[in-house]
Design an enzyme around this catalytic site. Structure first.
Site, PDB file in Angstrom:
ATOM      1  N   ARG A 144      60.173  76.516   7.806  1.00 40.99           N
ATOM      2  CA  ARG A 144      60.183  77.921   7.381  1.00 40.99           C
ATOM      3  C   ARG A 144      60.741  78.851   8.455  1.00 40.99           C
ATOM      4  O   ARG A 144      61.250  79.938   8.146  1.00 40.99           O
ATOM      5  CB  ARG A 144      58.790  78.342   6.902  1.00 40.99           C
ATOM      6  CG  ARG A 144      58.418  77.705   5.567  1.00 40.99           C
ATOM      7  CD  ARG A 144      57.009  78.052   5.143  1.00 40.99           C
ATOM      8  NE  ARG A 144      56.001  77.460   6.002  1.00 40.99           N
ATOM      9  CZ  ARG A 144      55.495  76.235   5.837  1.00 40.99           C
ATOM     10  NH1 ARG A 144      55.903  75.482   4.829  1.00 40.99           N
ATOM     11  NH2 ARG A 144      54.592  75.763   6.664  1.00 40.99           N
ATOM     12  N   GLU A 200      47.398  72.554  12.596  1.00 37.50           N
ATOM     13  CA  GLU A 200      46.057  72.862  12.113  1.00 37.50           C
ATOM     14  C   GLU A 200      45.553  71.676  11.278  1.00 37.50           C
ATOM     15  O   GLU A 200      44.365  71.443  11.161  1.00 37.50           O
ATOM     16  CB  GLU A 200      46.125  74.136  11.253  1.00 37.50           C
ATOM     17  CG  GLU A 200      44.783  74.755  10.936  1.00 37.50           C
ATOM     18  CD  GLU A 200      44.914  75.958  10.000  1.00 37.50           C
ATOM     19  OE1 GLU A 200      46.037  76.302   9.598  1.00 37.50           O
ATOM     20  OE2 GLU A 200      43.870  76.523   9.660  1.00 37.50           O
TER      21      GLU A 200
END
Ligand code: AMP
Length: 180
Positions: A68, A105
């Site tokens: 992204r 994460e």
């Protein structure tokens, strides 16, 4: 340099970044920026803000993190008339690379940069990604820029998940458009 975002941009970002619960695994609230990209007013207002902030930074390159970071980075590079360099997941870049492991994460991975990504020593680089969570991938990207002999002037994120304190893990300056 203008780092404060307008009320208009703040509202557009808050309205157009979608929360997807339990993606890619249970317990994660995924900040989906596809809804931002598909709104021309929101996307363009964000890019105007980034262009306005970075047009005085005397940058040589913008480095985007797979995947992204490519979207924002490549458009901003064109607006600022500087080069764009991708940092990709392991095994995707075709020529000789430097590699750096990192933690997400939600898992582990490795990022790579082409060894000859920059055409001069200490090239002034802006690192960009859509979001900083733990900061693991951005920290790996910072080290890759260093390995390729670039100088990371600043790391920029559209969204920072403030509670995770990811920006504390980075060596260089950090700018996040929206802190959540
Ligand atoms: P981290 O390395 O932990 O800072 O994670 C940042 C990278 O993982 C970025 O490339 C993000 O696109 C992606 N990411 C991590 N957590 C999220 C989240 N909650 N929502 C959207 N993207 C995320």
């Amino acid at each position: 340099m203008n780092s404060k975002i307008s009320k208009k941009l703040e509202t557009l970002l808050l309205k157009n970044i979608r929360d997807v619960y339990d993606f890619p695994k249970k317990g994660i609230i995924f900040k989906d920026i596809t809804t931002l990209l598909s709104n021309p007013e929101a996307f363009s207002t964000l890019l105007d803000h980034l262009e306005n902030r970075y047009n005085t930074f005397d940058l040589d390159y913008i480095v985007g993190i797979d995947a992204r970071g490519f979207i924002f980075g490549a458009i901003l590079a064109d607006r600022l008339k500087v080069g764009f360099v991708p940092i990709r997941k392991k095994g995707k870049l075709p020529s000789e690379t430097f590699g750096q492991k990192y933690s997400l994460e939600y898992g582990y991975d490795e990022l790579e940069i082409h060894k000859d990504a920059f055409n001069k020593k200490n090239a002034r680089v802006l690192l960009i990604d859509d979001l900083i969570a733990t900061g693991g991938s951005a920290k790996a990207a910072e080290s890759l820029i260093k390995k390729a002999c670039g100088f990371c002037v600043e790391s920029c994120f559209i969204v920072e998940l403030e509670d995770l304190k990811g920006s504390d893990n980075l060596d260089g300056r950090v700018y996040s458009v929206l802190k959540i």
